[in-house]
Design an enzyme around this catalytic site. Structure first.
Site, PDB file in Angstrom:
ATOM      1  N   HIS A  44       0.787  -1.230   0.000  1.00 27.60           N
ATOM      2  CA  HIS A  44       0.000   0.000   0.000  1.00 27.60           C
ATOM      3  C   HIS A  44       0.825   1.289   0.000  1.00 27.60           C
ATOM      4  O   HIS A  44       0.270   2.369  -0.161  1.00 27.60           O
ATOM      5  CB  HIS A  44      -0.941   0.018   1.209  1.00 27.60           C
ATOM      6  CG  HIS A  44      -2.041  -0.989   1.136  1.00 27.60           C
ATOM      7  ND1 HIS A  44      -2.990  -0.997   0.141  1.00 27.60           N
ATOM      8  CD2 HIS A  44      -2.340  -2.053   1.944  1.00 27.60           C
ATOM      9  CE1 HIS A  44      -3.825  -1.989   0.327  1.00 27.60           C
ATOM     10  NE2 HIS A  44      -3.459  -2.658   1.404  1.00 27.60           N
ATOM     11  N   GLN A 145      -1.515 -13.669   4.975  1.00 27.82           N
ATOM     12  CA  GLN A 145      -2.589 -12.856   5.549  1.00 27.82           C
ATOM     13  C   GLN A 145      -3.945 -13.477   5.241  1.00 27.82           C
ATOM     14  O   GLN A 145      -4.250 -13.794   4.091  1.00 27.82           O
ATOM     15  CB  GLN A 145      -2.541 -11.430   4.992  1.00 27.82           C
ATOM     16  CG  GLN A 145      -1.424 -10.612   5.575  1.00 27.82           C
ATOM     17  CD  GLN A 145      -1.552  -9.132   5.272  1.00 27.82           C
ATOM     18  OE1 GLN A 145      -0.589  -8.402   5.457  1.00 27.82           O
ATOM     19  NE2 GLN A 145      -2.700  -8.651   4.847  1.00 27.82           N
ATOM     20  N   GLU A 147      -7.602 -12.413   5.199  1.00 27.30           N
ATOM     21  CA  GLU A 147      -8.384 -11.173   5.249  1.00 27.30           C
ATOM     22  C   GLU A 147      -9.600 -11.200   4.329  1.00 27.30           C
ATOM     23  O   GLU A 147     -10.132 -10.171   3.947  1.00 27.30           O
ATOM     24  CB  GLU A 147      -7.485  -9.982   4.907  1.00 27.30           C
ATOM     25  CG  GLU A 147      -6.610 -10.153   3.684  1.00 27.30           C
ATOM     26  CD  GLU A 147      -5.548  -9.075   3.561  1.00 27.30           C
ATOM     27  OE1 GLU A 147      -5.649  -8.052   4.250  1.00 27.30           O
ATOM     28  OE2 GLU A 147      -4.618  -9.259   2.748  1.00 27.30           O
ATOM     29  N   ASP A 173      -9.634  -5.467   6.487  1.00 24.30           N
ATOM     30  CA  ASP A 173     -10.137  -6.039   5.235  1.00 24.30           C
ATOM     31  C   ASP A 173     -11.292  -6.993   5.502  1.00 24.30           C
ATOM     32  O   ASP A 173     -12.244  -7.048   4.715  1.00 24.30           O
ATOM     33  CB  ASP A 173      -9.008  -6.758   4.508  1.00 24.30           C
ATOM     34  CG  ASP A 173      -8.171  -5.820   3.659  1.00 24.30           C
ATOM     35  OD1 ASP A 173      -8.551  -5.579   2.506  1.00 24.30           O
ATOM     36  OD2 ASP A 173      -7.152  -5.310   4.153  1.00 24.30           O
TER      37      ASP A 173
END
Length: 248
Positions: A44, A145, A147, A173
């Site tokens: 990000h 992850q 999410e 998320d």
């Protein structure tokens, strides 16, 4: 790095933060904070290949374990993070065991796996013998992850994949994916709890992002031992807001 890995895998609590600023001086400053590790957010934040290389180099020089949250699971992306000398990688949006297996394979040397180069920083620029370098990298740190609802449903199978080092809960998320607006909603907390149970069932660490250390006892009771608290951006804003409020 070995101290960090020992703490993580033995379920001792470790605390780090997400890093959004692609500049090596930030790594140097954060190394003075006492954090156990940092996550360079190449998903990000604007980390180019050069910036990522410089930040990883600085982390190694100051002895700060650094995990790269890569933007995708393409072979070249994973290869670059490890060749630069990252302590490990963190893969977003892992939904199935098959996806996790592919990521693990791409993180390791061998047929159809990670391409070998003995001239990289991780290989000490060609000074580490091939056999020693292979030995040093036979079990790389790979964090996946969870999410997405599909990832929660498959969390046990994902956690059971040989070579997955830890699970990491993407609570925000998950909040969005479940059409919730509160990360502390019952649906989201239940999903987080399911991921924690999956980690415990195969004796693997579980991590989570938290904006603050508030309610951290609750997460510890669920079995989480890896914490990424806020980011350096959030801490800068919070710190100077407090200064401004005190000043006025």
């Amino acid at each position: 790095m070995s101290d960090f890995l020992n703490k993580l895998t033995s379920k001792q609590n470790v605390v780090g933060t997400f890093v959004k600023t692609p500049d090596p001086i930030t790594m140097e400053v954060l190394s003075l904070s006492g954090l156990d590790y940092v996550i360079l957010d190449a998903e990000h934040a604007p980390f180019g290949r050069r910036e990522l290389d410089q930040c990883i180099m600085t982390c190694r020089l100051v002895g700060l374990p650094c995990i790269v949250r890569v933007p995708d699971s393409e072979p070249a992306t994973i290869l670059n993070a490890f060749d630069c000398g990252a302590s490990g990688i963190q893969l977003p949006h892992v939904k199935t065991a098959e996806q996790a297996e592919r990521i693990v394979k791409l993180s390791r040397y061998g047929e159809n796996g990670r391409g070998f180069a003995g001239s990289t920083r991780q290989a000490n620029y060609g000074t580490t013998p091939l056999s020693e370098h292979l030995q040093n990298n036979q079990d790389p740190l790979v964090i996946v992850q969870i999410e997405d609802p599909e990832g929660v449903d498959n969390a046990h199978d994902i956690a059971a994949v040989d070579g997955v080092s830890a699970l990491f809960i993407g609570r925000v998320d998950l909040t969005v994916a479940y059409n919730e607006t509160n990360p502390d909603s019952e649906k989201v907390i239940n999903a987080c709890s399911a991921v924690c149970h999956a980690g415990r069932s195969v004796n693997k660490p579980v991590g989570i992002f938290l904006p603050t250390t508030e309610n951290i006892t609750m997460w510890q009771e669920l079995g989480i031992n890896m914490y990424a608290i806020a980011s350096e951006h959030a801490m800068i804003i919070k710190g100077f807001k407090a200064v401004v409020e005190d000043f006025h």
